[in-house]
Write a protein that holds these residues in place. Structure first.
Motif: not given
Length: 184
Positions: A84-85, A8, A174, A164, A181, A137, A178, A88-90
């Protein structure tokens, strides 16, 4: 794709709207192109009449007022929080700026209602929905890494997009998360 690793990362960034090349390009496509086409159509179809020049001047004035509003209300900056965790992506607008946006969007909706213009109300409602974006994701369909500007463009399903804006310090981390994932 390694889903056993749970990582995360969270960060905030303050991006100057009128100095960032990525934002300027997106504004050019989203605002400049449509309004440029409208102005061109008005001027050509009317034979450059005095009324069409007046209409073009009104459109340009409205764009300049929007620029000033952004400079005054938001300080010319986009304040955002990213994460990002494992899910997914926030991306979300920072709370103080989001509060200002909610107020302006609400006023836009009311202006549309009281003027009898549903397009204005719709624009206000649409803008309200973009303060928080999440792309799981499994929905990520396209990724573009722009290392030079510390930016990663993420496309998901229909109308799911996140830009981002990483920092110089966290861009590599980051990008690695990504790629781990998504294998992209």
């Amino acid at each position: 794709m390694d889903t056993n690793i749970i990582e995360k990362a969270q960060w905030t960034n303050s991006i100057p709207i009128f100095k960032n090349l990525i934002i300027l390009k997106q504004l050019g496509i989203a605002v400049g192109l449509p309004f440029g086409l409208v102005i061109t159509f008005i001027l050509i179809s009317s034979g450059w009449s005095k009324d069409s020049l007046y209409a073009a001047a009104l459109i340009i004035t409205a764009l300049l007022l929007a620029y000033l509003l952004i400079k005054v209300v938001y300080g010319g900056k986009y304040e955002a929080e990213f994460a990002v965790d494992e899910k997914g992506i926030y991306c979300r607008t920072e709370e103080k700026q989001a509060s200002k946006s909610r107020l302006l969007n609400g006023l836009t909706v009311l202006a549309g209602i009281f003027s009898g213009n549903p397009a204005v109300s719709g624009a206000g409602l649409l803008a309200k929905s973009k303060n928080r974006i999440f792309i799981p994701w499994t929905n990520v369909s396209k990724i573009k890494y722009i290392e030079k500007h510390f930016v990663i463009l993420i496309n998901g399903g229909f109308a799911e997009k996140i830009t981002l804006f990483c920092t110089r310090e966290n861009y590599g981390e980051i990008e690695r998360i990504i790629k781990g994932k998504t294998n992209a």
